[in-house]
Design a protein around this motif. Structure first.
Motif, short mmCIF file in Angstrom:
data_model
loop_
_atom_site.label_atom_id
_atom_site.label_comp_id
_atom_site.label_asym_id
_atom_site.label_seq_id
_atom_site.Cartn_x
_atom_site.Cartn_y
_atom_site.Cartn_z
N ILE A 166 68.07 -54.44 96.83
CA ILE A 166 66.63 -54.43 96.52
C ILE A 166 66.32 -55.53 95.52
N ASP A 167 67.13 -55.62 94.47
CA ASP A 167 66.90 -56.63 93.43
C ASP A 167 67.01 -58.05 93.97
N PHE A 168 67.84 -58.26 94.99
CA PHE A 168 67.95 -59.58 95.60
C PHE A 168 66.59 -60.01 96.15
N VAL A 169 65.95 -59.14 96.91
CA VAL A 169 64.66 -59.47 97.53
C VAL A 169 63.59 -59.64 96.45
N VAL A 170 63.57 -58.75 95.46
CA VAL A 170 62.60 -58.86 94.36
C VAL A 170 62.84 -60.17 93.60
N GLY A 171 64.10 -60.51 93.38
CA GLY A 171 64.43 -61.77 92.70
C GLY A 171 63.96 -62.98 93.47
N LYS A 172 64.06 -62.94 94.79
CA LYS A 172 63.58 -64.04 95.63
C LYS A 172 62.07 -64.20 95.50
N VAL A 173 61.34 -63.07 95.41
CA VAL A 173 59.88 -63.14 95.21
C VAL A 173 59.58 -63.75 93.85
N LEU A 174 60.28 -63.31 92.82
CA LEU A 174 60.07 -63.86 91.48
C LEU A 174 60.40 -65.36 91.46
N ASP A 175 61.45 -65.75 92.16
CA ASP A 175 61.77 -67.18 92.27
C ASP A 175 60.61 -67.95 92.91
N ALA A 176 60.02 -67.38 93.97
CA ALA A 176 58.90 -68.04 94.65
C ALA A 176 57.68 -68.15 93.74
N LEU A 177 57.59 -67.27 92.74
CA LEU A 177 56.50 -67.31 91.76
C LEU A 177 56.85 -68.17 90.55
N ASP A 178 58.06 -68.74 90.56
CA ASP A 178 58.57 -69.53 89.42
C ASP A 178 58.70 -68.69 88.16
N ILE A 179 59.10 -67.43 88.34
CA ILE A 179 59.35 -66.52 87.22
C ILE A 179 60.86 -66.38 87.06
N GLU A 180 61.37 -66.77 85.91
CA GLU A 180 62.81 -66.67 85.64
C GLU A 180 63.26 -65.22 85.76
N ASN A 181 64.41 -65.03 86.38
CA ASN A 181 64.97 -63.69 86.51
C ASN A 181 66.46 -63.79 86.73
N ASN A 182 67.15 -62.70 86.43
CA ASN A 182 68.59 -62.60 86.65
C ASN A 182 68.91 -61.41 87.55
N LEU A 183 68.06 -61.18 88.54
CA LEU A 183 68.26 -60.01 89.40
C LEU A 183 69.42 -60.19 90.38
N PHE A 184 69.80 -61.43 90.62
CA PHE A 184 70.97 -61.68 91.47
C PHE A 184 71.56 -63.03 91.06
N LYS A 185 72.84 -63.22 91.37
CA LYS A 185 73.49 -64.49 91.04
C LYS A 185 73.03 -65.54 92.05
N LYS A 186 72.53 -66.66 91.54
CA LYS A 186 72.02 -67.72 92.39
C LYS A 186 73.18 -68.50 93.02
N TRP A 187 72.98 -68.93 94.25
CA TRP A 187 73.98 -69.70 94.95
C TRP A 187 74.22 -71.02 94.21
N GLY A 188 75.47 -71.47 94.18
CA GLY A 188 75.78 -72.74 93.55
C GLY A 188 76.21 -72.60 92.10
N HIS A 189 76.12 -71.40 91.56
CA HIS A 189 76.59 -71.20 90.19
C HIS A 189 78.11 -71.08 90.19
N ASP A 190 78.70 -71.19 89.05
CA ASP A 190 80.16 -71.19 88.96
C ASP A 190 80.82 -69.91 89.47
N GLU A 191 80.05 -68.85 89.60
CA GLU A 191 80.64 -67.59 90.05
C GLU A 191 81.16 -67.66 91.47
N TYR A 192 80.73 -68.64 92.26
CA TYR A 192 81.10 -68.70 93.68
C TYR A 192 82.20 -69.68 93.93
#
Length: 194
Positions: A168-194
């Protein structure tokens, strides 16, 4: 910070809208909520909340949330002079999507979305249907061509969700990203965690 309208319709997935409201409020935004009658029924069926329960859940932010009656076409959100930073319909039923795509404003939700489009403000539509029919796809194309962002409720799995809340948080985080609102609801692709 910002001023947003959140619409919740009768499509399955009202928990997405509830989580979005929580996150927008947590980020110090003003939130105007419009829920269809079917949206209220689905919310009660799918979650442990009715609208009063949602309000209790966000009690600490009650000074920054306004619940609007779906039939009140005199509400502030029905006017282009009411400046907002965007509107999100999450989840969006195919019925509501079709009405908006065809310029039909039968209630406050449709009118508010129409205002966002005519004023060139951000409108994010989160359809929750599968499979999409040809008419659904045409309506989504019409909305996209009119300036809306079509962001289906399709959780990703590259962040390795451990629970339904993570999805659920992944989808909500994607909406916040589309609004240019910073969030940590999911790990973004390309970060060192992957």
């Amino acid at each position: 910070m910002g001023k947003y309208i959140v619409g919740i319709t009768g499509a399955s997935g009202s928990i997405y809208g509830i989580r979005l409201i929580e996150e927008l409020l947590r980020s110090s935004n003003e939130v105007h909520v419009i829920v269809t009658d079917s949206g209220k029924k689905v919310m009660e069926y799918e979650t442990e909340y009715d609208m009063d329960g949602v309000l209790r859940k966000i009690e600490e932010h009650k000074d920054r949330i306004k619940i609007h009656n779906i039939d009140n076409l005199f509400a502030a959100t029905a006017s282009g002079s009411f400046k907002t930073d965007g509107m999100i319909i999450m989840p969006c039923s195919m019925s509501t999507l079709g009405e908006i795509a065809n310029g039909v404003s039968k209630n406050l939700l449709g009118r508010s979305a129409d205002v966002c489009l005519k004023e060139r403000r951000k409108l994010i539509v989160v359809p929750r249907e599968t499979p999409f029919g040809t008419i659904h796809l045409r309506n989504m194309l019409s909305l996209s061509e009119a300036g809306a962002v079509i962001l289906p409720a399709m959780p990703g799995f590259y962040h390795k969700p451990q629970s339904l809340n993570d999805a659920i948080d992944f989808v909500v985080g994607k909406v916040l990203d589309a609004l240019d609102i910073e969030n940590n609801l999911f790990k973004k692709w390309g970060h060192d965690e992957y």
